[in-house]
Write an enzyme that holds these catalytic residues in place. Structure first.
Site, short mmCIF file in Angstrom:
data_model
loop_
_atom_site.label_atom_id
_atom_site.label_comp_id
_atom_site.label_asym_id
_atom_site.label_seq_id
_atom_site.Cartn_x
_atom_site.Cartn_y
_atom_site.Cartn_z
N SER A 88 0.85 -1.19 0.00
CA SER A 88 0.00 0.00 0.00
C SER A 88 0.88 1.24 0.00
O SER A 88 1.92 1.28 0.68
CB SER A 88 -0.91 0.00 1.24
OG SER A 88 -1.51 1.27 1.42
N LYS A 107 -0.23 -3.16 5.31
CA LYS A 107 -1.17 -3.90 4.48
C LYS A 107 -0.45 -4.81 3.48
O LYS A 107 0.58 -4.45 2.94
CB LYS A 107 -2.07 -2.93 3.69
CG LYS A 107 -3.16 -2.28 4.50
CD LYS A 107 -4.05 -1.44 3.60
CE LYS A 107 -4.87 -2.30 2.67
NZ LYS A 107 -5.68 -1.51 1.72
N ASN A 114 -2.04 -6.35 0.31
CA ASN A 114 -3.24 -6.44 -0.51
C ASN A 114 -3.26 -7.72 -1.34
O ASN A 114 -2.24 -8.11 -1.91
CB ASN A 114 -3.34 -5.23 -1.45
CG ASN A 114 -3.50 -3.93 -0.67
OD1 ASN A 114 -4.25 -3.88 0.29
ND2 ASN A 114 -2.81 -2.89 -1.11
N ARG A 160 -21.33 -8.14 -45.49
CA ARG A 160 -20.31 -7.65 -44.57
C ARG A 160 -20.99 -6.64 -43.65
O ARG A 160 -21.52 -5.64 -44.11
CB ARG A 160 -19.13 -7.01 -45.28
CG ARG A 160 -17.96 -6.76 -44.31
CD ARG A 160 -16.70 -6.32 -45.03
NE ARG A 160 -16.34 -7.25 -46.10
CZ ARG A 160 -15.43 -6.98 -47.03
NH1 ARG A 160 -14.81 -5.81 -47.03
NH2 ARG A 160 -15.14 -7.86 -47.96
#
Length: 467
Positions: free
Chosen positions: A289, A295, A297, A329
């Site tokens: 982080s 943290k 993650n 097409r």
């Protein structure tokens, strides 16, 4: 400043194989490969010289083209092949190519032939890189299923604690989806087709040219040889108005992304600190982080979920384009397919890369599994209790339901309430303990796990035998 898409806003595939397997250079090279292969086929049939073929081969190198210039010219004809052909012919002149080289280039073909076939090449090359990563992820999931075959944990239904299960069966459930997706991708890869039909799917220009040439080859033979050159299937008829080949590929890619998304979503939930059952592998430089150093993650599972959120809209675009394709097409639908299919390929490769790391590095916290299983207490076995004890409790299942609700709202446990309601003659203490043991109410979880593992072993044997 030169514009380029490096994936800054697409972290699922940025920096991975999908970034270069499906970028603009890869697609342009695929178109060049188709054009060069077609001239080689003509040379083999005596429709042009070997020198002319070699000259086209020499200019069929994406490194010789300014892709920014090509992109700027693309809107003029609504596809990139039209300006690319002009650039190729200019390079032939600059190289002093033999006369007629530019005529042999693109002979009898149309833009859709080259672009659709180039997309098939892009898919072929991309899926070839995707499958080993998907198989490696499956191997990791299989190991989890084996290792935790008999490890009880809580099963959740609509976010709530439901019944006991095993972590092995949870991993095997993820694996079963990956198995199905992998087989679908293998089937699609084996059936990727050449598209070759000329301006309106009749090959009229090529047939007209062949009718005045000295070659004994016909257009069907030439198309088959081109398919062989490109290692694509020969459908024997054009599919320019039949978009099912692209739908099959897009659906298979979307299914793989969805299967991996389920895995990632479950890991995200289980890795919340208050649940703590799973954690991603710790890798230097990943999951940090910018503001909170503590943290870690869950980036791999997060990106699997990101891919799963993005894929459905892309698959929907392919189906919408196919369902509204008009005439010989489509006016816009054909064009809408290109970026959708490419992004699906990128997302699937990226998702497989992240799933590979996650499945083979996932940490399972067994104490947390046991702790969370115990959170709901004996009530987690209320289904079993109702089935076994309804005949011996006055009022049957409704009475048992009341006991369960009472245990959840009053300071008295379900075990104690049951002991008060059921005589020792009908249920001994040992029988009550066994009845309330989560490990005794796992149903067919072990059988299901073993079935999936056996199926995985067959799949593994199949792809190993082909390598």
């Amino acid at each position: 400043m030169m514009n380029a898409d490096y994936g800054v806003l697409n972290p699922v595939w940025a920096g991975g194989a999908g970034a270069w397997l499906a970028d603009d250079a890869a697609f342009v090279q695929a178109m060049l490969d188709v054009e060069a292969a077609w001239v080689r086929v003509q040379a083999a049939a005596g429709l042009c010289t070997a020198a002319q073929s070699a000259a086209v081969e020499a200019v069929a190198d994406v490194g010789r083209y300014d892709l920014a210039e090509l992109a700027a010219l693309t809107p003029d004809g609504a596809n990139a092949l039209i300006p690319l052909l002009g650039m190729m012919r200019a390079r032939l002149v600059d190289d002093g190519a033999p006369a007629g080289s530019g005529t042999a280039l693109h002979r009898g073909a149309t833009s859709q032939d080259i672009i659709d076939t180039a997309l098939m090449l892009l898919l072929s090359r991309g899926i070839r890189e995707l499958l080993p990563r998907l198989r490696s992820a499956a191997s990791g999931l299989a190991e989890l299923a084996r290792s935790y075959d008999d490890t009880p944990c809580i099963a959740r239904s609509l976010t709530q604690h439901a019944l006991p299960t095993t972590f092995g069966w949870k991993a095997a459930s993820w694996l079963s989806a990956v198995l199905a997706a992998g087989r679908q991708l293998e089937s699609v890869a084996a059936g990727l087709q050449l598209q070759w039909g000329g301006a309106v799917g009749t090959l009229a220009s090529l047939d007209q040219f062949l009718s005045t040439s000295d070659s004994a080859a016909d257009s069907a033979q030439l198309a088959a040889q081109l398919a062989n050159q490109l290692q694509l299937a020969d459908p024997q008829v054009p599919w320019h108005t039949n978009r099912v080949p692209l739908l099959q590929a897009g659906s298979a890619l979307g299914a793989a992304i969805a299967a991996l998304g389920t895995f990632g979503t479950d890991v995200l939930t289980a890795s919340r600190p208050e649940i703590g059952e799973l954690s991603e592998p710790r890798e230097a430089g990943k999951g940090g982080s910018s503001a909170m150093p503590q943290k870690q993650n869950p980036v791999h599972s997060l990106l699997l979920r990101t891919a799963a959120l993005g894929a459905p809209g892309l698959v929907s675009t392919l189906f919408t384009a196919a369902g509204t394709a008009a005439d010989e097409r489509p006016d816009g639908g054909w064009h809408a397919e290109w970026p959708a299919l490419r992004e699906l390929l990128r997302l699937s490769i990226g998702a497989a890369e992240h799933a590979d790391v996650l499945a083979n590095g996932l940490t399972v916290n067994e104490p947390a599994l046991a702790r969370n299983l115990a959170l709901s207490g004996d009530a987690v076995l209320s289904e079993r209790i109702a089935t076994v004890l309804a005949p011996v409790i006055a009022g049957g299942k409704p009475s048992i339901q009341k006991l369960v609700l009472r245990s959840l709202t009053e300071p008295i446990g379900l075990r104690q309430l049951l002991r008060l309601e059921v005589s020792h003659a009908d249920l001994s203490d040992a029988q009550l303990d066994a009845l309330l043991d989560p490990a005794g109410y796992l149903g067919s979880a072990a059988r299901f796990t073993h079935t999936v593992l056996a199926d995985y072993a067959l799949w593994k044997e199949s792809w190993l035998s082909h390598n």
